[in-house]
Motif scaffolding. Structure first.
Motif, PDB file in Angstrom:
ATOM      1  N   LEU A 138       0.841  -1.197   0.000  1.00  0.00           N
ATOM      2  CA  LEU A 138       0.000   0.000   0.000  1.00  0.00           C
ATOM      3  C   LEU A 138       0.876   1.246   0.000  1.00  0.00           C
ATOM      4  O   LEU A 138       0.566   2.238  -0.665  1.00  0.00           O
ATOM      5  CB  LEU A 138      -0.925  -0.017   1.221  1.00  0.00           C
ATOM      6  N   LYS A 139       1.975   1.198   0.717  1.00  0.00           N
ATOM      7  CA  LYS A 139       2.887   2.347   0.780  1.00  0.00           C
ATOM      8  C   LYS A 139       3.444   2.700  -0.591  1.00  0.00           C
ATOM      9  O   LYS A 139       3.703   3.872  -0.891  1.00  0.00           O
ATOM     10  CB  LYS A 139       4.023   2.060   1.760  1.00  0.00           C
ATOM     11  N   ASP A 140       3.609   1.700  -1.450  1.00  0.00           N
ATOM     12  CA  ASP A 140       4.146   1.958  -2.793  1.00  0.00           C
ATOM     13  C   ASP A 140       3.263   2.914  -3.594  1.00  0.00           C
ATOM     14  O   ASP A 140       3.741   3.575  -4.518  1.00  0.00           O
ATOM     15  CB  ASP A 140       4.302   0.645  -3.567  1.00  0.00           C
ATOM     16  N   LEU A 141       1.987   2.992  -3.238  1.00  0.00           N
ATOM     17  CA  LEU A 141       1.077   3.875  -3.966  1.00  0.00           C
ATOM     18  C   LEU A 141       1.410   5.347  -3.734  1.00  0.00           C
ATOM     19  O   LEU A 141       0.934   6.214  -4.472  1.00  0.00           O
ATOM     20  CB  LEU A 141      -0.369   3.608  -3.561  1.00  0.00           C
ATOM     21  N   THR A 142       2.200   5.631  -2.706  1.00  0.00           N
ATOM     22  CA  THR A 142       2.572   7.014  -2.416  1.00  0.00           C
ATOM     23  C   THR A 142       3.869   7.417  -3.104  1.00  0.00           C
ATOM     24  O   THR A 142       4.323   8.555  -2.918  1.00  0.00           O
ATOM     25  CB  THR A 142       2.722   7.221  -0.888  1.00  0.00           C
ATOM     26  N   LYS A 143       4.464   6.534  -3.906  1.00  0.00           N
ATOM     27  CA  LYS A 143       5.713   6.853  -4.579  1.00  0.00           C
ATOM     28  C   LYS A 143       5.538   8.031  -5.532  1.00  0.00           C
ATOM     29  O   LYS A 143       4.519   8.133  -6.234  1.00  0.00           O
ATOM     30  CB  LYS A 143       6.243   5.641  -5.357  1.00  0.00           C
ATOM     31  N   SER A 144       6.528   8.898  -5.576  1.00  0.00           N
ATOM     32  CA  SER A 144       6.493  10.064  -6.455  1.00  0.00           C
ATOM     33  C   SER A 144       6.373   9.624  -7.911  1.00  0.00           C
ATOM     34  O   SER A 144       7.068   8.718  -8.357  1.00  0.00           O
ATOM     35  CB  SER A 144       7.768  10.891  -6.269  1.00  0.00           C
ATOM     36  N   GLY A 145       5.474  10.264  -8.628  1.00  0.00           N
ATOM     37  CA  GLY A 145       5.307   9.978 -10.051  1.00  0.00           C
ATOM     38  C   GLY A 145       4.340   8.862 -10.356  1.00  0.00           C
ATOM     39  O   GLY A 145       3.935   8.691 -11.516  1.00  0.00           O
ATOM     40  N   LEU A 146       3.928   8.094  -9.348  1.00  0.00           N
ATOM     41  CA  LEU A 146       2.977   7.001  -9.580  1.00  0.00           C
ATOM     42  C   LEU A 146       1.565   7.568  -9.694  1.00  0.00           C
ATOM     43  O   LEU A 146       1.120   8.336  -8.839  1.00  0.00           O
ATOM     44  CB  LEU A 146       3.032   5.985  -8.441  1.00  0.00           C
ATOM     45  N   LYS A 147       0.857   7.205 -10.739  1.00  0.00           N
ATOM     46  CA  LYS A 147      -0.499   7.694 -10.955  1.00  0.00           C
ATOM     47  C   LYS A 147      -1.501   6.681 -10.378  1.00  0.00           C
ATOM     48  O   LYS A 147      -1.518   5.521 -10.787  1.00  0.00           O
ATOM     49  CB  LYS A 147      -0.754   7.909 -12.444  1.00  0.00           C
ATOM     50  N   VAL A 148      -2.320   7.175  -9.454  1.00  0.00           N
ATOM     51  CA  VAL A 148      -3.259   6.310  -8.741  1.00  0.00           C
ATOM     52  C   VAL A 148      -4.668   6.898  -8.834  1.00  0.00           C
ATOM     53  O   VAL A 148      -4.849   8.112  -8.721  1.00  0.00           O
ATOM     54  CB  VAL A 148      -2.865   6.164  -7.259  1.00  0.00           C
ATOM     55  N   ALA A 149      -5.646   6.037  -9.033  1.00  0.00           N
ATOM     56  CA  ALA A 149      -7.056   6.435  -8.969  1.00  0.00           C
ATOM     57  C   ALA A 149      -7.696   5.779  -7.750  1.00  0.00           C
ATOM     58  O   ALA A 149      -7.389   4.630  -7.417  1.00  0.00           O
ATOM     59  CB  ALA A 149      -7.793   6.008 -10.231  1.00  0.00           C
ATOM     60  N   LEU A 150      -8.559   6.518  -7.074  1.00  0.00           N
ATOM     61  CA  LEU A 150      -9.320   5.992  -5.951  1.00  0.00           C
ATOM     62  C   LEU A 150     -10.800   6.255  -6.184  1.00  0.00           C
ATOM     63  O   LEU A 150     -11.174   7.158  -6.936  1.00  0.00           O
ATOM     64  CB  LEU A 150      -8.909   6.674  -4.642  1.00  0.00           C
ATOM     65  N   CYS A 151     -11.637   5.482  -5.526  1.00  0.00           N
ATOM     66  CA  CYS A 151     -13.059   5.805  -5.506  1.00  0.00           C
ATOM     67  C   CYS A 151     -13.253   7.060  -4.648  1.00  0.00           C
ATOM     68  O   CYS A 151     -12.480   7.313  -3.720  1.00  0.00           O
ATOM     69  CB  CYS A 151     -13.862   4.659  -4.895  1.00  0.00           C
ATOM     70  N   ALA A 152     -14.266   7.832  -4.970  1.00  0.00           N
ATOM     71  CA  ALA A 152     -14.588   9.010  -4.171  1.00  0.00           C
ATOM     72  C   ALA A 152     -14.826   8.592  -2.718  1.00  0.00           C
ATOM     73  O   ALA A 152     -15.299   7.489  -2.438  1.00  0.00           O
ATOM     74  CB  ALA A 152     -15.826   9.698  -4.737  1.00  0.00           C
ATOM     75  N   LYS A 153     -14.519   9.487  -1.796  1.00  0.00           N
ATOM     76  CA  LYS A 153     -14.556   9.138  -0.375  1.00  0.00           C
ATOM     77  C   LYS A 153     -15.944   8.797   0.130  1.00  0.00           C
ATOM     78  O   LYS A 153     -16.093   8.070   1.114  1.00  0.00           O
ATOM     79  CB  LYS A 153     -13.956  10.283   0.451  1.00  0.00           C
ATOM     80  N   GLU A 154     -16.991   9.331  -0.529  1.00  0.00           N
ATOM     81  CA  GLU A 154     -18.348   9.010  -0.090  1.00  0.00           C
ATOM     82  C   GLU A 154     -18.846   7.684  -0.635  1.00  0.00           C
ATOM     83  O   GLU A 154     -19.898   7.186  -0.226  1.00  0.00           O
ATOM     84  CB  GLU A 154     -19.316  10.136  -0.479  1.00  0.00           C
ATOM     85  N   VAL A 155     -18.102   7.097  -1.575  1.00  0.00           N
ATOM     86  CA  VAL A 155     -18.437   5.788  -2.126  1.00  0.00           C
ATOM     87  C   VAL A 155     -17.821   4.719  -1.213  1.00  0.00           C
ATOM     88  O   VAL A 155     -16.701   4.905  -0.714  1.00  0.00           O
ATOM     89  CB  VAL A 155     -17.897   5.659  -3.562  1.00  0.00           C
ATOM     90  N   PRO A 156     -18.505   3.600  -0.956  1.00  0.00           N
ATOM     91  CA  PRO A 156     -17.971   2.605  -0.028  1.00  0.00           C
ATOM     92  C   PRO A 156     -16.539   2.156  -0.305  1.00  0.00           C
ATOM     93  O   PRO A 156     -15.741   2.029   0.624  1.00  0.00           O
ATOM     94  CB  PRO A 156     -18.959   1.445  -0.156  1.00  0.00           C
ATOM     95  N   CYS A 157     -16.174   1.930  -1.582  1.00  0.00           N
ATOM     96  CA  CYS A 157     -14.806   1.492  -1.858  1.00  0.00           C
ATOM     97  C   CYS A 157     -13.808   2.601  -1.542  1.00  0.00           C
ATOM     98  O   CYS A 157     -12.675   2.334  -1.111  1.00  0.00           O
ATOM     99  CB  CYS A 157     -14.645   1.023  -3.301  1.00  0.00           C
ATOM    100  N   GLY A 158     -14.223   3.860  -1.716  1.00  0.00           N
ATOM    101  CA  GLY A 158     -13.352   4.978  -1.386  1.00  0.00           C
ATOM    102  C   GLY A 158     -13.196   5.152   0.115  1.00  0.00           C
ATOM    103  O   GLY A 158     -12.100   5.432   0.617  1.00  0.00           O
ATOM    104  N   ALA A 159     -14.300   4.988   0.844  1.00  0.00           N
ATOM    105  CA  ALA A 159     -14.245   5.083   2.301  1.00  0.00           C
ATOM    106  C   ALA A 159     -13.373   3.977   2.881  1.00  0.00           C
ATOM    107  O   ALA A 159     -12.590   4.201   3.819  1.00  0.00           O
ATOM    108  CB  ALA A 159     -15.656   5.010   2.877  1.00  0.00           C
TER     109      ALA A 159
END
Length: 263
Positions: A138-159
């Motif tokens: 999970l920490k790898d998702l914070t690497k500089s230059g890595l493009k990540v998409a998340l569900c919106a925070k109000e959507v269950p997968c995003g929450a």
């Protein structure tokens, strides 16, 4: 955010033999229909996007067990579906990806009874086939230059994703917030991003188009999925029969084969 749920109708050939027809007829009887003949007409089901593949299959089985019935689905973000229901959209059944989004419906007194949890779902990181960015944690998702998409925070997968990130003490700014889990997954499939946090069921459904990376923090952010008959259901008898199928042994088999966890 507000989205319009998409309306889809099963078009694939129905499946199921004599034994299945008998089993599903029994389910409908236990759900409040005194005979299989009373289960008829159209059932409109609003369901979380992550249920698309398994509910489509169950819809086919339901139609095969009850000739003359139709199951029409609206798949989308649970928050948007809940908002549509409380705004008066006609529907018979609501299956949400979290108790929080279900509560929107129950608080508005739009449910006919108590929601029942029928499955659970766990997060997984979806990456481009071959995992060219070597995402392993999970920490790898914070690497500089890595493009990540998340569900919106109000959507269950995003929450759930935010809960996992918070639990790990990580901060992540995605390149986009998507309005349901299928949209987040599509970003990876189209190679518009390097990774996305989705459900294991979505990674399984997209086998060959994405790869999955498990991460231990997901165990602390598992979502329960509740289902309920809606108060003003236009076809309550058939809706009860469909809910009975979802909660039956056959329904659980379809759902667990799709990657869902038992409650």
């Amino acid at each position: 955010m507000t989205t319009r749920p998409t309306h889809r109708r099963t078009l694939q050939p129905a499946v199921g033999g004599t034994a299945l027809l008998l089993a599903l007829s029994a389910c409908s009887s236990s759900a409040g229909a005194s005979s299989a003949g009373e289960v008829k007409g159209t059932v409109t089901v609003f369901a979380a996007a992550s249920l698309k593949e398994s509910f489509t299959e169950l819809g086919e089985e339901f139609e095969a067990a009850h000739p003359g019935t139709k199951v029409t689905f609206s798949f989308g973000g649970s928050d948007a579906l809940a908002a549509s229901i409380t705004s008066g959209a006609p529907a018979d059944v609501f299956a949400a990806a979290s108790p929080k989004t279900m509560q929107i419906v129950t608080d508005a007194k739009s449910a006919a009874g108590e929601p029942a949890t029928f499955v659970r779902n766990q997060l997984e990181i979806a990456v481009v086939p071959g995992n060219p960015e070597d995402v392993a944690t999970l920490k790898d998702l914070t690497k500089s230059g890595l493009k990540v998409a998340l569900c919106a925070k109000e959507v269950p997968c995003g929450a759930a994703a935010q809960k996992a990130l918070d639990g790990a003490g990580l901060r992540l700014t995605p390149v986009s917030y998507e309005q349901d889990v299928k949209s987040a997954l599509a970003k990876v499939q189209l190679k518009e991003v390097d990774a996305s946090v989705v459900y294991k069921t979505d990674v399984q459904a997209a086998a060959g188009k994405v790869e999955g990376v498990e991460f231990p923090e997901s165990a602390g952010a598992v979502n329960d999925y509740p289902i309920v008959l809606l108060k003003d259901a236009p076809n309550a008898s058939a809706a009860e029969a469909f809910i009975a199928l979802v909660r039956s042994g056959q329904g659980r088999k379809v759902l667990t084969e799709a990657g869902f966890l038992t409650p």
